[in-house]
Motif scaffolding. Structure first.
Motif, PDB file in Angstrom:
ATOM      1  N   SER A 197       0.778  -1.232   0.025  1.00 15.83           N
ATOM      2  CA  SER A 197      -0.090   0.152   0.047  1.00 15.83           C
ATOM      3  C   SER A 197       0.924   1.351  -0.068  1.00 15.83           C
ATOM      4  N   ARG A 198       0.313   2.381  -0.027  1.00 12.37           N
ATOM      5  CA  ARG A 198       0.858   3.631  -0.025  1.00 12.37           C
ATOM      6  C   ARG A 198       1.782   3.972   1.301  1.00 12.37           C
ATOM      7  N   ASP A 199       1.104   3.169   2.328  1.00 10.85           N
ATOM      8  CA  ASP A 199       1.580   3.377   3.546  1.00 10.85           C
ATOM      9  C   ASP A 199       3.024   2.572   3.860  1.00 10.85           C
ATOM     10  N   GLY A 200       2.951   1.310   3.182  1.00 14.57           N
ATOM     11  CA  GLY A 200       4.197   0.372   3.465  1.00 14.57           C
ATOM     12  C   GLY A 200       3.600  -0.991   3.150  1.00 14.57           C
ATOM     13  N   LEU A 201       4.257  -2.034   3.653  1.00 13.59           N
ATOM     14  CA  LEU A 201       4.124  -3.433   3.405  1.00 13.59           C
ATOM     15  C   LEU A 201       3.571  -4.189   4.753  1.00 13.59           C
ATOM     16  N   LEU A 202       2.649  -5.117   4.295  1.00 11.46           N
ATOM     17  CA  LEU A 202       2.234  -6.021   5.397  1.00 11.46           C
ATOM     18  C   LEU A 202       2.174  -7.424   4.965  1.00 11.46           C
ATOM     19  N   ASN A 203       2.715  -8.153   6.201  1.00 13.90           N
ATOM     20  CA  ASN A 203       3.006  -9.480   6.073  1.00 13.90           C
ATOM     21  C   ASN A 203       2.541 -10.214   7.345  1.00 13.90           C
ATOM     22  N   LYS A 204       1.291 -11.125   7.202  1.00 16.74           N
ATOM     23  CA  LYS A 204       0.825 -11.966   8.309  1.00 16.74           C
ATOM     24  C   LYS A 204       0.726 -10.871   9.699  1.00 16.74           C
ATOM     25  N   ASP A 206       2.235  -8.162  10.454  1.00 15.70           N
ATOM     26  CA  ASP A 206       3.246  -7.189  10.661  1.00 15.70           C
ATOM     27  C   ASP A 206       3.383  -6.160   9.670  1.00 15.70           C
ATOM     28  N   PHE A 207       3.235  -4.981  10.064  1.00 13.96           N
ATOM     29  CA  PHE A 207       3.381  -3.776   8.955  1.00 13.96           C
ATOM     30  C   PHE A 207       4.921  -3.192   9.164  1.00 13.96           C
ATOM     31  N   LEU A 208       5.254  -2.972   7.966  1.00 17.47           N
ATOM     32  CA  LEU A 208       6.486  -2.360   7.719  1.00 17.47           C
ATOM     33  C   LEU A 208       6.309  -1.008   6.902  1.00 17.47           C
ATOM     34  N   PRO A 209       6.488   0.239   7.340  1.00 19.21           N
ATOM     35  CA  PRO A 209       6.408   1.375   6.606  1.00 19.21           C
ATOM     36  C   PRO A 209       7.397   1.652   5.723  1.00 19.21           C
ATOM     37  N   TRP A 210       7.365   2.132   4.585  1.00 19.71           N
ATOM     38  CA  TRP A 210       8.311   2.730   3.637  1.00 19.71           C
ATOM     39  C   TRP A 210       9.294   3.301   4.216  1.00 19.71           C
ATOM     40  N   ILE A 225      13.330  -8.779   2.088  1.00 22.92           N
ATOM     41  CA  ILE A 225      12.858  -7.151   2.444  1.00 22.92           C
ATOM     42  C   ILE A 225      13.275  -7.274   3.928  1.00 22.92           C
ATOM     43  N   ARG A 226      14.189  -6.309   3.999  1.00 23.40           N
ATOM     44  CA  ARG A 226      14.610  -6.138   5.565  1.00 23.40           C
ATOM     45  C   ARG A 226      14.468  -4.648   6.231  1.00 23.40           C
ATOM     46  N   ARG A 227      13.895  -4.891   7.320  1.00 20.48           N
ATOM     47  CA  ARG A 227      13.670  -3.648   8.221  1.00 20.48           C
ATOM     48  C   ARG A 227      14.968  -2.708   8.574  1.00 20.48           C
ATOM     49  N   GLU A 228      14.879  -1.636   8.652  1.00 19.01           N
ATOM     50  CA  GLU A 228      15.980  -0.687   8.902  1.00 19.01           C
ATOM     51  C   GLU A 228      16.449  -1.256  10.149  1.00 19.01           C
ATOM     52  N   GLY A 229      17.749  -1.264  10.545  1.00 19.62           N
ATOM     53  CA  GLY A 229      18.440  -1.642  11.831  1.00 19.62           C
ATOM     54  C   GLY A 229      18.160  -3.129  12.213  1.00 19.62           C
ATOM     55  N   ARG A 230      17.737  -3.963  11.352  1.00 16.42           N
ATOM     56  CA  ARG A 230      17.453  -5.372  11.705  1.00 16.42           C
ATOM     57  C   ARG A 230      18.780  -6.093  10.789  1.00 16.42           C
TER      58      ARG A 230
END
Length: 260
Positions: A197-204, A206-210, A225-230
């Motif tokens: 979506s325009r806000d970010g990604l969703l998986n099961k 768990d939401f990840l903003p852009w 796909i990796r979250r910042e700082g992880r």
């Protein structure tokens, strides 16, 4: 419609008429699609030989029953071999036609709903699991009909790659504009189990903003796909397991750049 000849024979007039009636556009190329059926024949002949050995034994009744089943399977193999040996694929700018003596399927690009690229090999040994062959393709249209190019077809790797790349590129070109329009309208786009979506990604759930996306890598074999700082991956799968991975890649390359 532009009527060219394939490298191996002219396109039959009946197929060109079907393509014109369905608005499939210009002819691109054609291939024969016989399948490798000899392995099944050898297996059935081996079973037949074993059953004949037991016909004169105390197990004769069971042997006769299985003999009848095997003979029936041999008849089915003959029909299958006859059908696939004369099977052909004709690709056009707006879709493709798969034709055999017993069946014909027409797939306009706009009617294809789901596409999977590549073959995944599952193994108890996680180190050997992964993509077995990326140059295979499977599709499903809006009516639920399927079509597949696999290693069972008597095609070279180059021929399979050409067919898969062509189908994939036209599929993306046809469906990407509508996805981008939906994205701009604020719709949630379904790449189950991943949603965009325009806000970010969703998986099961768990939401990840852009704004927190550090890395997105789609293809040629993996999706990461990796979250910042992880250090661990937020989302990780193999391309053959991801429905419409090619469409996801094309979409994300555009929207992720715009969201940064």
């Amino acid at each position: 419609m532009q009527q060219e000849c394939s490298p191996w024979q002219p396109v039959p007039a009946s197929i060109l008429r079907q393509a014109e009636a369905r608005g499939l556009g210009d002819w691109l190329f054609s291939y024969r699609l016989p399948q490798k059926t000899w392995g099944c024949l050898f297996l059935l002949l081996a079973l037949l030989f074993m059953e004949l050995i037991f016909v004169g034994s105390p197990l004769a009744l069971g042997a006769l029953i299985t003999l009848g089943i095997t003979l029936g399977l041999l008849v089915l193999w003959a029909f299958w071999t006859f059908d696939t040996s004369r099977s052909r694929l004709d690709l056009f700018s707006n879709g493709f036609i798969h034709t055999s003596p017993l069946n014909q399927q027409i797939f306009p690009w706009k009617e294809i709903k789901t596409l999977w690229r590549g073959t995944y090999e599952n193994s108890s040994d996680t180190q050997s699991a992964g993509v077995q062959d990326i140059d295979t393709i499977k599709i499903r249209d809006k009516q639920g009909r399927g079509f597949e190019i696999s290693t069972f077809h008597k095609l070279s790797e180059h021929e399979r790659a050409r067919i898969c790349d062509t189908i994939e590129s036209y599929f993306v070109a046809t469906h990407l504009p509508a996805l981008l329009e939906g994205y701009q309208r604020g719709e949630i786009l379904n790449f189950d189990p991943l949603y965009v979506s325009r806000d970010g990604l969703l998986n099961k759930g768990d939401f990840l903003p852009w704004s927190q996306v550090e890395k997105i890598e789609i293809g040629p074999e993996r999706i990461v796909i990796r979250r910042e700082g992880r250090t661990s991956d937020w989302y990780h799968t193999w391309v053959p397991l991801q429905p419409n991975a090619c469409l996801l890649k094309a979409l994300v390359e555009i929207v992720h750049l715009a969201a940064r």
